[in-house]
Motif scaffolding. Structure first.
Motif, mmCIF file in Angstrom:
data_model
loop_
_atom_site.group_PDB
_atom_site.id
_atom_site.type_symbol
_atom_site.label_atom_id
_atom_site.label_comp_id
_atom_site.label_asym_id
_atom_site.label_seq_id
_atom_site.Cartn_x
_atom_site.Cartn_y
_atom_site.Cartn_z
ATOM 1 N N LEU A 344 35.339 37.338 34.481
ATOM 2 C CA LEU A 344 35.436 36.028 33.834
ATOM 3 C C LEU A 344 36.800 35.777 33.222
ATOM 4 O O LEU A 344 37.067 34.677 32.746
ATOM 5 C CB LEU A 344 34.358 35.908 32.753
ATOM 6 C CG LEU A 344 32.909 36.102 33.234
ATOM 7 C CD1 LEU A 344 31.950 35.995 32.060
ATOM 8 C CD2 LEU A 344 32.562 35.092 34.312
ATOM 9 N N SER A 345 37.665 36.789 33.234
ATOM 10 C CA SER A 345 38.983 36.646 32.619
ATOM 11 C C SER A 345 40.002 37.453 33.409
ATOM 12 O O SER A 345 39.690 38.525 33.933
ATOM 13 C CB SER A 345 38.944 37.140 31.165
ATOM 14 O OG SER A 345 40.250 37.310 30.653
ATOM 15 N N SER A 346 41.215 36.939 33.486
ATOM 16 C CA SER A 346 42.273 37.659 34.203
ATOM 17 C C SER A 346 42.567 39.003 33.554
ATOM 18 O O SER A 346 43.072 39.917 34.209
ATOM 19 C CB SER A 346 43.548 36.811 34.252
ATOM 20 O OG SER A 346 44.011 36.528 32.938
ATOM 21 N N HIS A 347 42.226 39.160 32.274
ATOM 22 C CA HIS A 347 42.467 40.430 31.587
ATOM 23 C C HIS A 347 41.566 41.549 32.118
ATOM 24 O O HIS A 347 41.835 42.723 31.860
ATOM 25 C CB HIS A 347 42.243 40.266 30.075
ATOM 26 C CG HIS A 347 43.214 39.328 29.436
ATOM 27 N ND1 HIS A 347 42.846 38.344 28.541
ATOM 28 C CD2 HIS A 347 44.560 39.193 29.599
ATOM 29 C CE1 HIS A 347 43.907 37.667 28.164
ATOM 30 N NE2 HIS A 347 44.967 38.160 28.794
ATOM 31 N N GLY A 348 40.520 41.176 32.831
ATOM 32 C CA GLY A 348 39.599 42.191 33.337
ATOM 33 C C GLY A 348 39.838 42.583 34.784
ATOM 34 O O GLY A 348 39.083 43.386 35.351
ATOM 35 N N GLU A 349 40.894 42.053 35.401
ATOM 36 C CA GLU A 349 41.111 42.290 36.834
ATOM 37 C C GLU A 349 41.378 43.757 37.151
ATOM 38 O O GLU A 349 40.826 44.314 38.109
ATOM 39 C CB GLU A 349 42.265 41.414 37.325
ATOM 40 C CG GLU A 349 41.913 39.931 37.351
ATOM 41 C CD GLU A 349 43.106 39.056 37.683
ATOM 42 O OE1 GLU A 349 44.250 39.594 37.663
ATOM 43 O OE2 GLU A 349 42.916 37.860 37.956
ATOM 44 N N ASN A 350 42.242 44.402 36.372
ATOM 45 C CA ASN A 350 42.556 45.812 36.644
ATOM 46 C C ASN A 350 41.327 46.699 36.460
ATOM 47 O O ASN A 350 41.077 47.620 37.251
ATOM 48 C CB ASN A 350 43.685 46.287 35.730
ATOM 49 C CG ASN A 350 45.008 45.630 36.063
ATOM 50 O OD1 ASN A 350 45.144 45.006 37.120
ATOM 51 N ND2 ASN A 350 45.983 45.750 35.166
ATOM 52 N N LEU A 351 40.569 46.415 35.399
ATOM 53 C CA LEU A 351 39.346 47.174 35.160
ATOM 54 C C LEU A 351 38.362 46.984 36.312
ATOM 55 O O LEU A 351 37.728 47.944 36.772
ATOM 56 C CB LEU A 351 38.713 46.727 33.839
ATOM 57 C CG LEU A 351 37.342 47.326 33.505
ATOM 58 C CD1 LEU A 351 37.434 48.848 33.377
ATOM 59 C CD2 LEU A 351 36.789 46.703 32.219
#
Length: 448
Positions: A344-351
């Motif tokens: 739901l957020s670009s901050h979670g892409e790597n995870l």
């Protein structure tokens, strides 16, 4: 500007058709390996002379796709069938003494014939084939027929096809029969179809036996029969094959008119033909799998010695068409992912990438959507692709070092720490699928 479409007679096999074809091929490979056959990969292009020599005046020779420009002196063509190329390759690399590892071979791939497209007939089609090389025993013929029978049982179509079998005898027997049949037909040539009259004039009289034209069938009613010309050795081998088929309870029909469409066959020849006519298979009876013995083919393609061999090939598209006509449930469904990762957020892409990698090490099928929309939209997407479990990664989840794992079949969800993601997903899938996944998954061996 006009839209570019597939060429006439060529067919796209997208996800649904592709999955069905791959399943049929996998079924053949799984069973054929049990008989000791090894895979080979062969060129789709060969010298034209290979098929001109092997197939003579047959359809496979007359309907070749020739390449316009080649750097070779001799014209190259797209292969119309696999047997000639398989034998050429084995002889080229091993000579008369074919290595033991290359005596039982299987192959699968596209074949090409420049014929008029119709139901069940395409200009490019997929074949799975097997060849048992440098083997004289009729037991090899029987084994290949039993293997074909077992494959069609496994694929769910055996009860809907008839095994037809015939003995063509040795070259001398076929020559004597051809002379007798020619002598019989010449006085009544005017009663034959135009195509059969042409075959009679060209000396390909045995091909007339394969005609379904009502005039040809009537003209052949009192014609000499090939079985009267078969020698004792061929007859004994054929009877041994029939006895084995009876022993193994493999239903079959003796068809004295079965000659096959390729000139190189002799002695044993057989076909598995659809019992009923289905619109998807065309107006004629459809052959799904066919083969036979070809002891003289090596001589025809220029080798110094005869190399005894027997083989068969099956049309994958035709089998899928028959499966669909019998019961669409037989056809393999498109595989669906078990897990959908919702970010739901670009901050979670790597995870998300790390979680996907770890779940795939557990042999799970995982898909991830790379655009970020609302949670409701993401869950609709996860359900649409057929996932059973969704992993939700949002700003709150990242802050708390947790993810939400949702069972899409019950809508139940739970918060899970990063290091327990894999084991939780596997356990949830095992419950959804009544424990089936537990047989082949390593539970929680790689935490996220």
């Amino acid at each position: 500007m006009a839209t570019v479409r597939a060429a006439r007679g060529f067919r796209d096999a997208l996800a649904v058709d592709g999955a069905a074809l791959m399943n049929v091929e996998a079924g053949f490979r799984t069973l054929v390996q049990l008989y000791g056959f090894k895979p080979v990969y062969l060129p789709v292009c060969e010298r034209r002379s290979l098929f001109d020599r092997a197939n003579g005046d047959t359809v496979a020779s007359k309907e070749l796709f020739a390449l316009d420009a080649t750097m070779d002196e001799e014209q190259l063509v797209l292969r119309p069938e696999g047997t000639a190329g398989a034998l050429r390759a084995s002889l080229h690399h091993g000579g008369d003494r074919i290595a033991e590892v290359n005596k039982r071979i299987m192959y699968c791939g596209p074949m090409f014939r420049h014929e008029r497209p119709q139901a069940g007939r395409f200009r490019q089609f997929s074949q799975f084939g097997v060849e048992h090389l440098n083997e004289t025993s009729p037991l090899a013929d029987a084994e290949l027929i039993e293997m074909a029978h077992r494959c069609l049982v496994f694929l769910g179509v055996r009860d809907h096809v008839t095994l037809k079998i015939n003995c063509l005898g040795c070259p001398a027997a076929r020559s004597s029969f051809s002379e007798a049949l020619t002598e019989y037909l010449r006085p009544i040539a005017g009663e034959l179809s135009e195509r059969s009259q042409e075959r009679l004039e060209r000396g390909h009289v045995m091909r007339i036996l394969d005609s379904n034209d009502k005039h040809d069938i009537a003209a052949l009613r009192d014609a000499p029969r090939l079985e009267s010309f078969i020698g004792e050795a061929s007859r004994a081998s054929f009877n041994r094959i029939l006895n084995i088929l009876h022993l193994l309870d493999i239903q079959h029909e003796y068809d004295h008119r079965l000659v096959r469409g390729l000139d190189y066959y002799g002695d044993t020849t057989f076909e598995f033909v659809a019992k009923d006519r289905h619109d998807c298979l065309g107006k004629q009876q459809m052959t799904l799998l066919a083969g036979g013995r070809y002891n003289e083919l090596s001589l025809a393609i220029g080798w110094r010695n005869a190399v005894p061999a027997v083989g068969w090939a099956a049309g994958l598209e035709r089998i899928v068409l028959l499966q669909s006509a019998i019961d669409p449930k037989i056809v393999a469904p498109v595989s669906k992912p078990e897990v959908a990762v919702v970010v739901l957020s670009s901050h979670g892409e790597n995870l998300a990438m790390a979680i996907c990698r770890n779940l795939r090490t557990e042999s799970l099928t995982v898909v991830q959507r790379f655009e970020h929309t609302s949670a409701q939209s993401m869950f609709r997407w996860a359900s649409k692709v057929g996932a059973q479990v969704a992993i939700v990664i949002g700003e709150d989840e990242i802050r708390d070092c947790r993810v939400k794992i949702k069972d899409l079949t019950t809508q139940r969800q739970e918060d899970v720490k990063f290091d327990l993601i894999s084991v939780t997903v596997v356990e949830m899938l095992c419950k959804i699928n009544a424990g089936d996944l537990g047989k082949h998954l390593k539970l929680g061996s790689a935490g996220a």
